[in-house]
Design a protein around this motif. Structure first.
Motif, PDB file in Angstrom:
ATOM      1  N   ARG A  48       0.827  -1.207   0.000  1.00  0.00           N
ATOM      2  CA  ARG A  48       0.000   0.000   0.000  1.00  0.00           C
ATOM      3  C   ARG A  48       0.861   1.256   0.000  1.00  0.00           C
ATOM      4  O   ARG A  48       0.575   2.223  -0.715  1.00  0.00           O
ATOM      5  N   ASN A  49       1.934   1.256   0.794  1.00  0.00           N
ATOM      6  CA  ASN A  49       2.811   2.429   0.837  1.00  0.00           C
ATOM      7  C   ASN A  49       3.541   2.632  -0.488  1.00  0.00           C
ATOM      8  O   ASN A  49       3.750   3.762  -0.935  1.00  0.00           O
ATOM      9  N   LYS A  50       3.927   1.538  -1.114  1.00  0.00           N
ATOM     10  CA  LYS A  50       4.624   1.637  -2.400  1.00  0.00           C
ATOM     11  C   LYS A  50       3.707   2.258  -3.446  1.00  0.00           C
ATOM     12  O   LYS A  50       4.123   3.105  -4.252  1.00  0.00           O
ATOM     13  N   ILE A  51       2.448   1.837  -3.436  1.00  0.00           N
ATOM     14  CA  ILE A  51       1.466   2.424  -4.350  1.00  0.00           C
ATOM     15  C   ILE A  51       1.253   3.899  -4.028  1.00  0.00           C
ATOM     16  O   ILE A  51       1.202   4.753  -4.920  1.00  0.00           O
ATOM     17  N   ARG A  52       1.168   4.213  -2.735  1.00  0.00           N
ATOM     18  CA  ARG A  52       0.929   5.597  -2.299  1.00  0.00           C
ATOM     19  C   ARG A  52       2.073   6.526  -2.688  1.00  0.00           C
ATOM     20  O   ARG A  52       1.840   7.640  -3.150  1.00  0.00           O
ATOM     21  N   HIS A  53       3.313   6.052  -2.483  1.00  0.00           N
ATOM     22  CA  HIS A  53       4.473   6.929  -2.682  1.00  0.00           C
ATOM     23  C   HIS A  53       4.990   6.939  -4.116  1.00  0.00           C
ATOM     24  O   HIS A  53       5.499   7.965  -4.584  1.00  0.00           O
ATOM     25  N   ASP A  54       4.865   5.801  -4.824  1.00  0.00           N
ATOM     26  CA  ASP A  54       5.513   5.691  -6.137  1.00  0.00           C
ATOM     27  C   ASP A  54       4.539   5.764  -7.309  1.00  0.00           C
ATOM     28  O   ASP A  54       4.843   6.400  -8.334  1.00  0.00           O
ATOM     29  N   LEU A  55       3.395   5.103  -7.186  1.00  0.00           N
ATOM     30  CA  LEU A  55       2.499   4.994  -8.337  1.00  0.00           C
ATOM     31  C   LEU A  55       1.504   6.151  -8.436  1.00  0.00           C
ATOM     32  O   LEU A  55       1.360   6.775  -9.492  1.00  0.00           O
ATOM     33  N   ILE A  56       0.802   6.429  -7.344  1.00  0.00           N
ATOM     34  CA  ILE A  56      -0.260   7.443  -7.400  1.00  0.00           C
ATOM     35  C   ILE A  56       0.275   8.835  -7.762  1.00  0.00           C
ATOM     36  O   ILE A  56      -0.371   9.552  -8.544  1.00  0.00           O
ATOM     37  N   PRO A  57       1.448   9.253  -7.271  1.00  0.00           N
ATOM     38  CA  PRO A  57       1.973  10.556  -7.718  1.00  0.00           C
ATOM     39  C   PRO A  57       2.153  10.624  -9.234  1.00  0.00           C
ATOM     40  O   PRO A  57       1.930  11.679  -9.841  1.00  0.00           O
ATOM     41  N   VAL A  58       2.542   9.529  -9.866  1.00  0.00           N
ATOM     42  CA  VAL A  58       2.697   9.517 -11.325  1.00  0.00           C
ATOM     43  C   VAL A  58       1.342   9.689 -11.991  1.00  0.00           C
ATOM     44  O   VAL A  58       1.187  10.444 -12.969  1.00  0.00           O
ATOM     45  N   LEU A  59       0.321   8.993 -11.473  1.00  0.00           N
ATOM     46  CA  LEU A  59      -1.028   9.102 -12.033  1.00  0.00           C
ATOM     47  C   LEU A  59      -1.556  10.525 -11.898  1.00  0.00           C
ATOM     48  O   LEU A  59      -2.196  11.061 -12.815  1.00  0.00           O
ATOM     49  N   LYS A  60      -1.289  11.140 -10.751  1.00  0.00           N
ATOM     50  CA  LYS A  60      -1.756  12.515 -10.539  1.00  0.00           C
ATOM     51  C   LYS A  60      -0.943  13.509 -11.370  1.00  0.00           C
ATOM     52  O   LYS A  60      -1.435  14.592 -11.700  1.00  0.00           O
ATOM     53  N   GLU A  61       0.283  13.154 -11.710  1.00  0.00           N
ATOM     54  CA  GLU A  61       1.085  14.005 -12.587  1.00  0.00           C
ATOM     55  C   GLU A  61       0.527  13.963 -14.007  1.00  0.00           C
ATOM     56  O   GLU A  61       0.463  14.982 -14.706  1.00  0.00           O
ATOM     57  N   ILE A  62       0.106  12.764 -14.437  1.00  0.00           N
ATOM     58  CA  ILE A  62      -0.492  12.617 -15.767  1.00  0.00           C
ATOM     59  C   ILE A  62      -1.811  13.390 -15.842  1.00  0.00           C
ATOM     60  O   ILE A  62      -2.099  14.067 -16.826  1.00  0.00           O
ATOM     61  N   ASN A  63      -2.597  13.267 -14.778  1.00  0.00           N
ATOM     62  CA  ASN A  63      -3.890  13.960 -14.716  1.00  0.00           C
ATOM     63  C   ASN A  63      -4.068  14.526 -13.314  1.00  0.00           C
ATOM     64  O   ASN A  63      -4.398  13.795 -12.388  1.00  0.00           O
ATOM     65  N   PRO A  64      -3.845  15.835 -13.141  1.00  0.00           N
ATOM     66  CA  PRO A  64      -3.982  16.442 -11.816  1.00  0.00           C
ATOM     67  C   PRO A  64      -5.362  16.220 -11.202  1.00  0.00           C
ATOM     68  O   PRO A  64      -5.523  16.288  -9.984  1.00  0.00           O
ATOM     69  N   ASN A  65      -6.351  15.936 -12.047  1.00  0.00           N
ATOM     70  CA  ASN A  65      -7.718  15.693 -11.565  1.00  0.00           C
ATOM     71  C   ASN A  65      -8.016  14.199 -11.464  1.00  0.00           C
ATOM     72  O   ASN A  65      -9.172  13.788 -11.493  1.00  0.00           O
ATOM     73  N   PHE A  66      -6.953  13.407 -11.310  1.00  0.00           N
ATOM     74  CA  PHE A  66      -7.086  11.953 -11.391  1.00  0.00           C
ATOM     75  C   PHE A  66      -8.024  11.399 -10.323  1.00  0.00           C
ATOM     76  O   PHE A  66      -8.836  10.512 -10.601  1.00  0.00           O
ATOM     77  N   LEU A  67      -7.941  11.904  -9.098  1.00  0.00           N
ATOM     78  CA  LEU A  67      -8.767  11.352  -8.019  1.00  0.00           C
ATOM     79  C   LEU A  67     -10.245  11.561  -8.299  1.00  0.00           C
ATOM     80  O   LEU A  67     -11.060  10.648  -8.086  1.00  0.00           O
ATOM     81  N   ASN A  68     -10.610  12.721  -8.807  1.00  0.00           N
ATOM     82  CA  ASN A  68     -12.011  12.968  -9.163  1.00  0.00           C
ATOM     83  C   ASN A  68     -12.458  12.054 -10.299  1.00  0.00           C
ATOM     84  O   ASN A  68     -13.574  11.528 -10.295  1.00  0.00           O
ATOM     85  N   ALA A  69     -11.577  11.876 -11.284  1.00  0.00           N
ATOM     86  CA  ALA A  69     -11.899  10.981 -12.401  1.00  0.00           C
ATOM     87  C   ALA A  69     -12.093   9.557 -11.906  1.00  0.00           C
ATOM     88  O   ALA A  69     -13.006   8.840 -12.349  1.00  0.00           O
ATOM     89  N   PHE A  70     -11.235   9.145 -10.967  1.00  0.00           N
ATOM     90  CA  PHE A  70     -11.358   7.804 -10.388  1.00  0.00           C
ATOM     91  C   PHE A  70     -12.692   7.640  -9.667  1.00  0.00           C
ATOM     92  O   PHE A  70     -13.367   6.614  -9.794  1.00  0.00           O
TER      93      PHE A  70
END
Length: 436
Positions: A191-213
């Motif tokens: 979970r921490n690896k996803i939080r620190h490494d993956l999700i920041p990349v997704l939010k960089e691709i789309n700053p509105n990623f959480l809302n889209a999700f």
């Protein structure tokens, strides 16, 4: 955020009014914000805190922090501690799974003993996203993609619409103190690896990623509701409930172009894992079966039978004495003397009381058992052959009990009486034995 939170509780959880609420508080950012928000509302609350003893003195500092906050704010608090690592080792669980098992077991125990109604936890939108990605990486069905439910029985998660950023901003604006969990900075856990490494990349691709999700997950939840509605309608056509068992008509099932999906929907909650074996069972040989921890799925001709499964010892015997007029375990039987015979079903037999030798013995049937079926003029027949003639499934055979007198079968209960104990012209006393 407070107004949004208040409106969310009023619209989403109106039943919480005048209920007694536990708040699960670790001392971290999310749970301290939840506590601060709920404190401002007219709810009767108390705090639950678990010390899992996983971070040395830091775990005890968290405990003291929560205790001090509750004392200063006149909030009732319940605190416990677990030897989580020992529990995980004993039950062969991961540390995280062990902690969850211990936590929720204690939560539900306190709900009962303290007469509280619900437990609020501080899961939020980012937690939901992380759970989605974890399930996706492991392989999952639609259930695993619909996210953390806002309510699961007595557990309510009112922060799910809020992001970690919103929660942090609220804490800073309201000068809320919290404890940082040092383990959150480590990538040891997935979970921490996803939080620190993956999700920041997704939010960089789309700053509105959480809302889209969140929109995507809303669509998935609507799809899941449609699946459940269809599943219920088809279940009514294919399945028949008989006592504790469920019988699935394979002739009807196989007419469906996607019957595997329906089987998964119906059987998933019973703990089955070998899905390919289950799908093969539809076309498999009669008599084959697949086991979950507490249930069994049996192919019986053109039927799949789902039934509870227990590894209990079936070799036990139960005695019935002459004084017993009723038996309540393992079956309910009633014994009484009568003057006349009134045979109207296979749920009762009438025997010559003078031919019976007490104590009678109640047991499961064994291979090799034989008796003299009523009406066959003394001819012997194996019980297994009787079962075959009656077309009993394996499950029905296993549920069949035998009543014996002096090692002789008196009754294959519910199926056939033995000829040797029948009523004759010379009979003086008639004993009726009835299955209740």
């Amino acid at each position: 955020m407070f107004s949004k939170f208040q409106n969310h509780l009023v619209s989403g959880f109106p039943f919480l009014v005048e209920k007694k609420l536990f708040l699960a508080v670790s001392g971290g950012l999310d749970s301290m914000v939840l506590l601060h928000l709920v404190q401002q509302l007219p709810y009767e609350i108390a705090v639950l805190h678990c010390n899992f003893q996983l971070r040395g003195l830091e775990s005890f500092d968290d405990r003291d922090f929560v205790q001090q906050y509750c004392d200063e704010n006149n909030i009732k608090v319940f605190i416990t501690q677990f030897d989580t690592e020992a529990f995980a080792k004993d039950y062969k669980l991961s540390t995280q799974v062990a902690a969850r098992e211990l936590r929720y077991s204690w939560f539900y125990e306190l709900l009962e003993t303290e007469k509280f109604d619900y437990i609020l936890t501080a899961h939020h939108a980012d937690d939901n996203l992380e759970t989605f990605i974890i399930n996706l990486t492991r392989g999952t069905g639609l259930d695993g993609l619909t996210g953390i439910p806002e309510q699961n029985d007595k557990i309510i998660r009112p922060l799910l619409p809020f992001s970690r950023d919103e929660i942090l901003q609220y804490a800073e604006e309201n000068n809320i103190e919290w404890r940082e969990d040092s383990s959150n900075a480590s990538n040891k856990y997935l979970r921490n690896k996803i939080r620190h490494d993956l999700i920041p990349v997704l939010k960089e691709i789309n700053p509105n990623f959480l809302n889209a999700f969140q929109k995507t997950q809303s669509f998935l939840q609507e799809s899941q509701e449609m699946v459940e509605d269809a599943s219920i309608m088809i279940y009514q056509q294919v399945a028949k409930e008989e006592g504790e068992d469920i019988h699935f008509d394979l002739n009807q099932l196989k007419k469906l172009p996607n019957y595997k999906s329906y089987l998964y929907q119906w059987l998933n909650e019973f703990g089955f894992l070998a899905w390919n074996d289950i799908y093969d069972l539809v076309e498999g040989q009669s008599g084959k079966q697949i086991f979950a921890e507490e249930f069994r799925l049996l192919k019986n001709r053109e039927t799949l039978i789902l039934s509870p499964f227990s590894g209990a010892n079936e070799s036990e015997e139960y005695q019935i004495t002459e004084k017993d007029s009723e038996v309540n375990f393992p079956l309910k039987l009633k014994l009484c003397q009568v003057d006349d015979i009134t045979i109207d079903s296979n749920k009762a037999i009438f025997v010559d009381a003078e031919k019976i030798r007490f104590p009678l013995v109640l047991r499961k049937w064994n291979e090799g058992d034989a008796f003299h079926p009523f009406g066959m003029q003394g001819k012997s027949k194996k019980v297994s052959k009787l079962f075959k003639d009656e077309k009993l499934s394996l499950i029905e055979k296993e549920k069949t009990w035998i009543l014996c007198s002096d090692n002789q079968i008196v009754w294959v209960i519910g199926i056939r009486q033995d000829e040797r104990f029948k009523i004759e012209k010379t009979t003086n006393r008639i004993l009726k034995i009835e299955l209740q």
